[in-house]
Every structure is written in C-alpha cells, then in structure tokens.
Scaffold this motif. Structure first.
Motif, PDB file in Angstrom:
ATOM      1  N   SER A   1       4.138  12.344  -0.406  1.00  0.00           N
ATOM      2  CA  SER A   1       3.583  11.345  -1.318  1.00  0.00           C
ATOM      3  C   SER A   1       4.658  10.342  -1.737  1.00  0.00           C
ATOM      4  CB  SER A   1       2.996  12.031  -2.548  1.00  0.00           C
ATOM      5  OG  SER A   1       4.014  12.720  -3.259  1.00  0.00           O
ATOM      6  N   ASN A   2       4.206   9.155  -2.162  1.00  0.00           N
ATOM      7  CA  ASN A   2       5.138   8.075  -2.478  1.00  0.00           C
ATOM      8  C   ASN A   2       4.534   7.187  -3.557  1.00  0.00           C
ATOM      9  OD1 ASN A   2       7.486   6.603  -2.234  1.00  0.00           O
ATOM     10  ND2 ASN A   2       6.821   5.435  -0.456  1.00  0.00           N
ATOM     11  N   THR A   3       5.194   6.091  -3.856  1.00  0.00           N
ATOM     12  CA  THR A   3       4.662   5.097  -4.786  1.00  0.00           C
ATOM     13  C   THR A   3       4.230   3.860  -4.014  1.00  0.00           C
ATOM     14  OG1 THR A   3       6.862   4.179  -5.122  1.00  0.00           O
ATOM     15  CG2 THR A   3       6.143   5.907  -6.650  1.00  0.00           C
TER      16      THR A   3
ATOM     17  N   LEU B   1       0.813  -1.216   0.000  1.00  0.00           N
ATOM     18  CA  LEU B   1       0.000   0.000   0.000  1.00  0.00           C
ATOM     19  C   LEU B   1       0.848   1.270   0.000  1.00  0.00           C
ATOM     20  CD1 LEU B   1      -2.713  -1.038   2.628  1.00  0.00           C
ATOM     21  CD2 LEU B   1      -2.838  -1.208   0.143  1.00  0.00           C
ATOM     22  N   GLY B   2       2.155   1.125   0.224  1.00  0.00           N
ATOM     23  CA  GLY B   2       3.023   2.297   0.254  1.00  0.00           C
ATOM     24  C   GLY B   2       2.951   3.053   1.559  1.00  0.00           C
TER      25      GLY B   2
ATOM     26  N   SER C   1       0.185   5.236   0.580  1.00  0.00           N
ATOM     27  CA  SER C   1       1.256   5.544  -0.361  1.00  0.00           C
ATOM     28  C   SER C   1       1.987   6.822   0.055  1.00  0.00           C
ATOM     29  CB  SER C   1       0.710   5.686  -1.796  1.00  0.00           C
ATOM     30  OG  SER C   1       1.776   5.857  -2.714  1.00  0.00           O
ATOM     31  N   VAL C   2       2.533   6.800   1.278  1.00  0.00           N
ATOM     32  CA  VAL C   2       3.235   7.973   1.818  1.00  0.00           C
ATOM     33  C   VAL C   2       4.605   7.555   2.369  1.00  0.00           C
ATOM     34  CG1 VAL C   2       1.136   9.220   2.379  1.00  0.00           C
ATOM     35  CG2 VAL C   2       2.126   7.690   4.085  1.00  0.00           C
TER      36      VAL C   2
ATOM     37  N   THR D   1       4.030   8.577  -8.419  1.00  0.00           N
ATOM     38  CA  THR D   1       4.021   9.247  -7.104  1.00  0.00           C
ATOM     39  C   THR D   1       2.629   9.819  -6.860  1.00  0.00           C
ATOM     40  OG1 THR D   1       6.360   9.835  -7.284  1.00  0.00           O
ATOM     41  CG2 THR D   1       5.027  11.093  -5.735  1.00  0.00           C
ATOM     42  N   HIS D   2       1.969   9.304  -5.828  1.00  0.00           N
ATOM     43  CA  HIS D   2       0.575   9.699  -5.599  1.00  0.00           C
ATOM     44  C   HIS D   2       0.225   9.543  -4.126  1.00  0.00           C
ATOM     45  CE1 HIS D   2       0.173   5.324  -5.692  1.00  0.00           C
ATOM     46  NE2 HIS D   2      -1.020   5.469  -5.126  1.00  0.00           N
ATOM     47  N   LEU D   3      -0.975   9.983  -3.783  1.00  0.00           N
ATOM     48  CA  LEU D   3      -1.569   9.754  -2.468  1.00  0.00           C
ATOM     49  C   LEU D   3      -2.903   9.046  -2.675  1.00  0.00           C
ATOM     50  CD1 LEU D   3      -2.034  10.222   0.636  1.00  0.00           C
ATOM     51  CD2 LEU D   3      -3.161  12.364  -0.013  1.00  0.00           C
ATOM     52  N   HIS D   4      -3.059   7.915  -2.004  1.00  0.00           N
ATOM     53  CA  HIS D   4      -4.374   7.260  -1.991  1.00  0.00           C
ATOM     54  C   HIS D   4      -5.086   7.720  -0.721  1.00  0.00           C
ATOM     55  CE1 HIS D   4      -7.446   4.179  -2.623  1.00  0.00           C
ATOM     56  NE2 HIS D   4      -7.375   3.966  -1.314  1.00  0.00           N
ATOM     57  N   PHE D   5      -6.213   8.402  -0.899  1.00  0.00           N
ATOM     58  CA  PHE D   5      -6.934   9.013   0.230  1.00  0.00           C
ATOM     59  C   PHE D   5      -8.319   8.393   0.363  1.00  0.00           C
ATOM     60  CE2 PHE D   5      -9.828  12.459   1.735  1.00  0.00           C
ATOM     61  CZ  PHE D   5      -9.350  12.537   3.036  1.00  0.00           C
ATOM     62  N   GLU D   6      -8.672   8.016   1.598  1.00  0.00           N
ATOM     63  CA  GLU D   6      -9.982   7.420   1.865  1.00  0.00           C
ATOM     64  C   GLU D   6     -10.666   8.132   3.034  1.00  0.00           C
ATOM     65  OE1 GLU D   6      -9.980   3.220   2.480  1.00  0.00           O
ATOM     66  OE2 GLU D   6      -8.894   2.774   0.613  1.00  0.00           O
ATOM     67  N   ILE D   7     -11.991   8.192   2.970  1.00  0.00           N
ATOM     68  CA  ILE D   7     -12.830   8.594   4.105  1.00  0.00           C
ATOM     69  C   ILE D   7     -13.740   7.411   4.409  1.00  0.00           C
ATOM     70  CG2 ILE D   7     -14.599  10.166   4.991  1.00  0.00           C
ATOM     71  CD1 ILE D   7     -13.577  12.291   3.086  1.00  0.00           C
TER      72      ILE D   7
END
Length: 280
Positions: A194-196, A155-156, A173-174, A205-211
């Motif tokens: 941010s990371n992979t 998941l990074g 992904s951080v 290189t991104h951020l996966h963000f969830e609520i």
C-alpha cells in the motif's frame, strides 16, 4: 522288370515312414513344433493390433507427455473462486472511503466524494486502510492475468488484473510492485504494498480497489464472497441513469442559457430604446 523295381521302392518308402513314426521322439517333436508355430502366430497378431491402434490414435506410449501426444489436458475439477478482500491481513482491514452509490442518501454520497483541489469526484471503488494506519501487503482478489501497470503520481501507481467475462480488478495507490504485465497471478498472491496518492491524500497509506465489468465500476463490497459469475450484465441501468442525469443537466444548462440569452436580448432592446430617446 521295371514295374517290380518301382513296387519294391514304394514298399521300401512305406516301411521307412512307418519306422520313422515308430520312434519315441517323433510325436513330442511334432507337438513342440506345432506349439511354437501357434505361439508365434499369436504374438504376430497382437503386434499387428498394437500398431494399428497407434496409427489410429496418433500417439506412442514412449512419447506420452512429449511430442507424441499433444492434446491439451482439461482441468475437470477446477474450483470456483469467490472475490476476496485485496489484502493479506483481512482482519485488520477497514474501509476508509466507500463506493459512490447513485441510490444512496445524500449524506453517504457526500462522504463518498473525493476532494482534489477545487474538484469533487465520486469514488469509483473503495479505499482500504489498516486499523493501525500502517503499510500493508496488497493481494490479488481473484486469479487472473496482469494486463496493465501504470506509474502515476496522482493515483499512486496502478495494477490492473484481467479476469473472465469482461471483469477487471484495479489496485491503485501501491508501491513495491511484484508483478509484470502478462504474469498470471493466483488469488491471495501478494502483488504490491500500500502507498499514498496525491488524489486522496487525506486517506494516508491506503489501497484504492475497484471492480469493473465492461469498464463500468461496481461496488466491490457487494461482491466479496461472491463468484465472478454473480456480476451480471451490470450497470446498464446505472449507465442509463447517468445518461439521463447528463441529459437532464444538459437540458437544464441549455434552458438556463436560453433564459440568459433572452434576458440579454431584452436588456439590449431597452438600451437601444433609451439611446434613441436620448438622441431625440
């Protein structure tokens, strides 16, 4: 003779008293003494009243703010926060992969699938990148308490922040994590970079963000600019829909399995008949 002597003494005392009060300093002295007694009585009364107030309310002025007054302060004008983008530079942010919506078109659903090897997973959050595709600072979308930090290559790495009403935000992904479990973070505070990730390598290189509300993912885009209270007793309908889909799929699998079993039984019966005919 005794009576006359006593009368003489009494007359002498009366004359002495009259002569005493005729002196100029007597009345001012009496006035000053009376005033002093009255002032003393007033100070004594006030002192007694202050002591009773201290006994009644349970604190002393010289201990205010220390051990003498332990009632917690209540923040009356606490501002209501709205969800913000979980990045420091919002103007340069863009969504690389959207949230998987069960009610969306097949085309959008397909675009919101994460491909990992030979498996397909629905995207339970949004994947955010910068327009220049470079690393960026990840910020808390809402104030809260860090409840979990997970080092995960797939998941990074993950940061989880807990909020009120069963709401949790996840930042996957951080790297360069700047908080620890138990830390209280403010909205907009930088928490990582941010990371992979192995799970979604194509995003770079991104951020996966969830609520999540009660551990059920919701579409973050629907709540940016909205208060936490806008997330109701959510996703009960979605949960029911997923359960119905699972039941339908299960029934379909069971029906297919039963049909295959029936076909196999027929084939076995034919084979046995052919064997008997050959033996005869």
């Amino acid at each position: 003779m005794k009576m006359r002597e006593e009368e003489k003494k009494l007359t002498s005392r009366k004359k002495g008293t009259k002569n005493f009060f005729k002196k100029r300093w007597v009345y001012p002295a009496i006035y000053l003494a009376s005033a002093a007694l009255i002032i003393t009585a007033i100070f004594w009364y006030q002192s007694a009243g202050n002591q009773s107030a201290k006994d009644e309310f349970g604190y002393q002025g010289d201990k205010l703010g220390k051990d003498g007054y332990k009632n917690p302060a209540v923040e009356v004008n606490k501002s209501v926060e709205n969800f913000k983008w979980p990045v420091k530079n919002e103007k340069q942010a863009q969504i690389e992969k959207e949230f998987y919506d069960a009610n969306a078109s097949e085309e959008k659903q397909e675009a919101a699938m994460i491909v990992y090897g030979s498996t397909y997973e629905p995207n339970r959050g949004i994947d955010i990148t910068m327009k220049d595709k470079k690393e960026f600072q990840v910020a808390a979308a809402l104030s809260g308490t860090v409840s979990n930090i997970q080092n995960d290559d797939l998941l990074g790495n993950v940061i989880e922040i807990k909020h009120d009403d069963g709401v949790v935000t996840q930042y996957q992904s951080v790297k360069d994590i700047k908080v620890s479990v138990g830390d209280k973070v403010k909205q907009g505070q930088v928490i990582a970079t941010s990371n992979t990730s192995q799970l979604n390598q194509e995003a770079g290189t991104h951020l996966h963000f969830e609520i999540r509300k009660d551990n059920v993912p919701v579409n973050p885009v629907s709540y940016f600019g909205e208060p936490l209270s806008s997330i109701k007793e959510v996703m009960k309908e979605n949960v029911k829909e997923e359960q119905n889909n699972e039941n339908v799929n299960g029934e379909a699998d069971e029906s297919q399995s039963n049909s295959l079993d029936g076909e196999n039984k027929k084939n076995d019966a034919l084979d046995q008949t052919e064997n008997k005919d050959s033996q005869g």
